[in-house]
Design a protein around this motif. Structure first.
Motif, PDB file in Angstrom:
ATOM      1  N   ILE A 155     -19.074   9.370  97.719  1.00 49.71           N
ATOM      2  CA  ILE A 155     -17.441  10.705  97.414  1.00 49.71           C
ATOM      3  C   ILE A 155     -17.664  11.487  96.101  1.00 49.71           C
ATOM      4  O   ILE A 155     -17.262  12.171  95.818  1.00 49.71           O
ATOM      5  CB  ILE A 155     -16.607   9.974  98.058  1.00 49.71           C
ATOM      6  CG1 ILE A 155     -16.586   9.130  99.207  1.00 49.71           C
ATOM      7  CG2 ILE A 155     -15.624  10.524  97.328  1.00 49.71           C
ATOM      8  CD1 ILE A 155     -15.592   8.145  99.950  1.00 49.71           C
ATOM      9  N   GLY A 156     -17.566  10.450  94.751  1.00 49.70           N
ATOM     10  CA  GLY A 156     -17.028  11.368  93.525  1.00 49.70           C
ATOM     11  C   GLY A 156     -18.170  12.557  93.552  1.00 49.70           C
ATOM     12  O   GLY A 156     -18.037  13.219  92.997  1.00 49.70           O
ATOM     13  N   ALA A 157     -19.804  11.496  93.384  1.00 49.77           N
ATOM     14  CA  ALA A 157     -20.465  12.975  93.355  1.00 49.77           C
ATOM     15  C   ALA A 157     -20.241  13.951  94.038  1.00 49.77           C
ATOM     16  O   ALA A 157     -20.929  14.790  93.965  1.00 49.77           O
ATOM     17  CB  ALA A 157     -22.051  11.872  93.572  1.00 49.77           C
ATOM     18  N   VAL A 158     -19.678  13.730  95.382  1.00 47.18           N
ATOM     19  CA  VAL A 158     -20.088  15.841  96.272  1.00 47.18           C
ATOM     20  C   VAL A 158     -18.966  15.675  95.936  1.00 47.18           C
ATOM     21  O   VAL A 158     -18.824  17.373  96.075  1.00 47.18           O
ATOM     22  CB  VAL A 158     -19.914  14.542  98.140  1.00 47.18           C
ATOM     23  CG1 VAL A 158     -19.013  15.813  98.832  1.00 47.18           C
ATOM     24  CG2 VAL A 158     -21.035  13.624  98.571  1.00 47.18           C
ATOM     25  N   MET A 159     -17.641  15.165  95.311  1.00 53.88           N
ATOM     26  CA  MET A 159     -16.476  16.064  94.853  1.00 53.88           C
ATOM     27  C   MET A 159     -17.083  16.587  93.760  1.00 53.88           C
ATOM     28  O   MET A 159     -16.243  17.475  93.664  1.00 53.88           O
ATOM     29  CB  MET A 159     -14.894  15.456  94.516  1.00 53.88           C
ATOM     30  CG  MET A 159     -14.240  14.057  96.486  1.00 53.88           C
ATOM     31  SD  MET A 159     -14.128  15.240  97.346  1.00 53.88           S
ATOM     32  CE  MET A 159     -12.657  15.659  96.099  1.00 53.88           C
ATOM     33  N   LYS A 160     -17.462  16.351  92.709  1.00 49.77           N
ATOM     34  CA  LYS A 160     -18.255  16.814  92.341  1.00 49.77           C
ATOM     35  C   LYS A 160     -18.412  17.639  92.354  1.00 49.77           C
ATOM     36  O   LYS A 160     -18.245  19.459  91.664  1.00 49.77           O
ATOM     37  CB  LYS A 160     -18.876  15.723  90.662  1.00 49.77           C
ATOM     38  CG  LYS A 160     -19.436  16.612  89.169  1.00 49.77           C
ATOM     39  CD  LYS A 160     -19.797  15.408  89.063  1.00 49.77           C
ATOM     40  CE  LYS A 160     -20.462  16.262  87.264  1.00 49.77           C
ATOM     41  NZ  LYS A 160     -21.495  15.851  86.274  1.00 49.77           N
TER      42      LYS A 160
END
Length: 501
Positions: free
Chosen positions: A473-478
């Motif tokens: 999720i963090g990678a996608v948000m970035k």
């Protein structure tokens, strides 16, 4: 500056009884000054709003501002005062560089309003009734700026500059009777009383009531008398305190300072004192004059003020809902818990939150944004929150969050753009391209890329360790520059991993 010896607050209350009195100066928001046609505007170039009358030059004759009289009567009525059938102005004679006339045009023994009463409620629920002796009209002094030195005071300054723009601005001075029995609550009584006055003048619309601009200033009188004595102590008057917190701190400090001095066998000097916000102490000003020292006499250039009883009753009919009653009504309407509502009140955001709710926002959302991000940005900028952004703009921002166009994180960026003058919240969203990405196809593509880059995370998710999805999720948000709904991304991650809950 050397700090005075202080007695422990509780010990001071064991030995002495505090006696208080407050003089609150309210600048009226009339378009022109009290006795001339110069503009009543804050922040203009030095000495630009002046004329022969407010500078006290020969031949300059005063003329009373009719709107100031009306505002003074309405304020007197809101304070429960009697309105004088006949009142007159007087000259209060003293020399100081910020008073060009060498006298202040005030009222002495015949004020416009007298014998009022105001009941305030402390945080404990205790009700305190403050008797008001008088509310009288006068004009303000100019502003001195002391240049050089370490304290900003005249002592040690290299030179002083005077700006007469404020000289002649209409004032109402509200003077209380002695306040006895405050005991440990004395500092809070000071803060709450001034806050109540400020609320009233804002509700009436007779003052901008911005304490940081000097629209409301408090002179706090404090004296101590030994327990069991009926003899009043010598009072000091801490001048021009211009924040609610400072009123509370100044009263507490003077109680502790005077108690230590008296207990050590010293005496209190009847004097004015200066409040130092940075160090939290008071320092001696000048010996305090009595009324006789000012040589009051009737102002020969102004006729008496004699409002008709019919006009007074017409003005009484214009009074708004009392602030205390309004607070109780709004808290009930909004469903706020006591701490939530007190947070709004203490932050001075009641008007802003009310206007935001009236513009369509939900009460909790309005409270959250005003006491949260808006207050934070205002604190950084050193201005009041309600001067930073308009309630309608905050309501529009909240509407975009509710509609799913923005996340809270994106909304904070939009708010910064609105404050920077980039337009309405919607215009900032469009110009900066900040809308939430709602296309599942784009989100899935970013999720697949993140899962491919972290196969170990994919295995953990499939083994039931759902919390491992946080890394994806963090990678996608970035990858989406924060323009995705994290909750929707989580749903899609779990679906793609075959571990949807």
């Amino acid at each position: 500056m050397k700090k005075a010896e202080l007695m422990d607050y509780d010990k001071a209350l064991e030995l002495f009884e505090p006696v208080l009195g407050f003089e609150v100066h309210v600048e009226l928001n009339t378009k022109t000054k009290m006795f001339c046609g110069c503009a009543n505007e804050f922040g203009q170039g030095a000495n630009t709003n002046t004329c022969p009358t407010c500078l006290g030059l020969p031949g300059g004759l005063p003329q009373v501002n009719a709107q100031a009289i009306e505002s003074s009567i309405r304020l007197g009525l809101a304070l429960g005062c009697e309105i004088a059938e006949y009142s007159r102005f007087a000259r209060k004679n003293y020399f100081y560089p910020d008073t060009a006339k060498n006298f202040q045009t005030s009222q002495y023994d015949e004020p416009i309003a007298f014998d009022g009463q105001l009941t305030i409620e402390l945080e404990s629920g205790r009700l305190v009734t403050v008797d008001i002796e008088r509310a009288h009209m006068e004009d303000d002094a100019g502003k001195l700026t002391h240049v050089g030195g370490a304290t900003g005071r005249i002592q040690g300054a290299d030179y002083s500059l005077v700006d007469y723009n404020r000289g002649g601005v209409p004032l109402v001075e509200i003077v209380t009777q002695m306040i006895e029995g405050g005991e440990a609550d004395s500092p809070e009584i000071g803060r709450t009383y001034v806050a109540a006055i400020r609320e009233i003048v804002k509700a009436l619309g007779v003052s901008n009531a911005r304490m940081e601009e000097g629209n409301v200033r408090c002179d706090a009188n404090v004296s101590l008398r030994p327990r069991g004595s009926n003899v009043l102590g010598t009072r000091t008057e801490t001048k021009n305190v211009n924040s609610l917190r400072s009123v509370e701190r100044a009263v507490r400090y003077e109680i502790q300072r005077q108690a230590a001095l008296l207990h050590a066998g010293g005496t209190i000097t009847q004097e004015t004192r200066h409040w130092h916000e940075d160090t939290g102490i008071t320092s001696a000003g000048r010996p305090k004059s009595d009324a006789d020292d000012y040589r009051y006499f009737p102002e020969p250039d102004l006729v008496p003020v004699a409002p008709s009883r019919e006009w007074v009753e017409e003005l009484r009919a214009t009074l708004p809902e009392p602030p205390a009653a309004r607070r109780k009504r709004l808290q009930a309407d909004w469903g706020f818990a006591n701490l939530e509502f007190q947070d709004v009140v203490n932050s001075d955001l009641l008007d802003a939150v009310e206007a935001t709710i009236a513009a369509g926002a939900a009460p909790q959302a309005a409270r959250k944004w005003w006491t949260g991000e808006v207050a934070r940005l205002a604190n950084v900028s050193g201005v009041s929150a309600d001067s930073l952004v308009q309630p309608a703009q905050v309501a529009a921002l909240i509407e975009l969050v509710v509609a799913g166009t923005l996340t809270d994180r994106l909304a904070r960026q939009v708010l910064e753009g609105v404050i920077a003058g980039e337009g309405t919240p919607l215009e900032v969203v469009e110009s900066r391209g900040l809308a939430v990405v709602s296309d599942d196809g784009a989100l899935i593509a970013a999720i697949d890329e993140a899962l491919a880059a972290q196969p170990d995370v994919l295995a953990k998710i499939r083994d039931g360790k759902v919390q491992a999805a946080g890394a994806v999720i963090g990678a996608v948000m970035k990858a989406m520059r924060g323009q995705a709904d994290a909750a929707r991304v989580r749903e899609l991650v779990l679906e793609r991993a075959g571990a949807a809950e």
